[in-house]
Design a protein around this motif. Sequence first.
Motif, short mmCIF file in Angstrom:
data_model
loop_
_atom_site.label_atom_id
_atom_site.label_comp_id
_atom_site.label_asym_id
_atom_site.label_seq_id
_atom_site.Cartn_x
_atom_site.Cartn_y
_atom_site.Cartn_z
N THR A 172 0.84 -1.21 0.00
CA THR A 172 0.00 0.00 0.00
C THR A 172 0.86 1.25 0.00
OG1 THR A 172 -1.79 -1.15 1.16
CG2 THR A 172 -1.80 1.26 1.24
N ARG A 173 1.94 1.23 0.79
CA ARG A 173 2.85 2.38 0.84
C ARG A 173 3.50 2.61 -0.52
NH1 ARG A 173 7.92 3.80 0.96
NH2 ARG A 173 8.64 1.66 0.70
N MET A 174 3.95 1.53 -1.16
CA MET A 174 4.59 1.65 -2.46
C MET A 174 3.63 2.22 -3.50
SD MET A 174 6.66 -1.99 -2.40
CE MET A 174 7.30 -1.91 -4.08
N LEU A 175 2.39 1.73 -3.49
CA LEU A 175 1.41 2.20 -4.47
C LEU A 175 0.98 3.63 -4.20
CD1 LEU A 175 -0.75 -1.03 -4.86
CD2 LEU A 175 0.75 -0.02 -6.59
N SER A 176 0.91 4.02 -2.93
CA SER A 176 0.52 5.39 -2.61
C SER A 176 1.62 6.38 -2.98
CB SER A 176 0.18 5.52 -1.11
OG SER A 176 1.33 5.30 -0.31
N SER A 177 2.87 5.89 -3.05
CA SER A 177 4.00 6.75 -3.45
C SER A 177 4.28 6.66 -4.95
CB SER A 177 5.26 6.33 -2.67
OG SER A 177 5.06 6.43 -1.28
N HIS A 178 3.49 5.88 -5.65
CA HIS A 178 3.73 5.62 -7.06
C HIS A 178 3.72 6.90 -7.89
CE1 HIS A 178 1.83 4.13 -11.06
NE2 HIS A 178 3.15 4.08 -11.15
N ILE A 179 4.77 7.08 -8.70
CA ILE A 179 4.86 8.19 -9.64
C ILE A 179 4.88 7.60 -11.05
CG2 ILE A 179 6.23 10.15 -10.44
CD1 ILE A 179 7.46 10.28 -7.64
N ARG A 180 3.90 7.92 -11.84
CA ARG A 180 3.83 7.38 -13.20
C ARG A 180 4.95 7.97 -14.06
NH1 ARG A 180 -1.91 7.64 -15.92
NH2 ARG A 180 -0.71 6.49 -17.48
N VAL A 181 5.57 7.12 -14.86
CA VAL A 181 6.58 7.59 -15.81
C VAL A 181 5.91 7.78 -17.16
CG1 VAL A 181 8.40 6.34 -14.59
CG2 VAL A 181 7.28 5.25 -16.53
N GLU A 182 6.58 8.49 -18.03
CA GLU A 182 6.01 8.77 -19.34
C GLU A 182 5.74 7.46 -20.09
OE1 GLU A 182 6.97 11.49 -23.31
OE2 GLU A 182 8.20 11.68 -21.51
N GLY A 183 4.53 7.33 -20.60
CA GLY A 183 4.15 6.14 -21.34
C GLY A 183 3.62 5.00 -20.49
#
Length: 280
Positions: A172-183
């Motif tokens: 949950t922590r990893m997904l809440s900190s998730h930053i989408r990269v281009e593409g």
Amino acid sequence: MAMTAEQKGKHSGTSGERAVRYAAPALEKGLDILEALSASAGGYTLNELAQALGRNVNEIFRMVVTLQRRGYIQADQNDRYTLTLTMFQLANRQQPVKTLVGSALPLLQELSERARQSCHLAIYQGGRVVIIAQVDSPERWSFGLKVGVVMGLTDTSSGHVLLAYQDEVERTRMLSSHIRVEGEQTMDPGQLFTLLKEVRRNGYSCMPSIQIQGVTNIAFPVRGLGGRVVAAINVPHIARIDGMPRPDIVQITDILADICGRLSSRIGYDASLAEDSTPA
């Protein structure tokens, strides 16, 4: 020991008040710039960067010049700013990462020779997957990712492996900190958790690349002390169609399992003491 009046004053405010009192606006601007550039593979011009940050050019100009002078960002011939590898190099000075890369490189070289494919080592860092080591295929052609490249967390086989073996709190922590990269493809949460269950059931991830046609990504976990998954090794498999005998996906899966097991042992994982720590 009794606190002085000044010390009492420092501790009496709310956390929000203390945050405002100790704010460093210039530092925050610099961090905003680095974070914005890290999320853009193509970079920004100064005007585009100001727009992305919701600031005017005058507010960020001196900070951009300073970051460029210190080597954290660079500008191309079109005055488009991108990150350099300086922050990645700083992160890799940490002993755990240096130890992991040093232990992995000989085994990655062996994997490449045995599989006749390129391979790379990836870790989770700052909401994304980061490539920290890579070895090219020994063939006259190869497909690989550069060291320091960031990849999506939710739409890559390495990301799936790194997520699948965490407990619910850490995932949950990893997904809440998730930053989408281009593409990066948008992944439906239900679909993602189905994929993660499949990874845990199989012990690895094998999936057609969502980004590159004709590539099948095969990723296995690397475990450290206590059985915690700390990295993933990925082979972006490219099939030959000229009839030359080369290991197929099933054979490469066996080779990867061997390599990842040996690397895990090198960095402190003891399979004989480990219980089944796979999250539910």
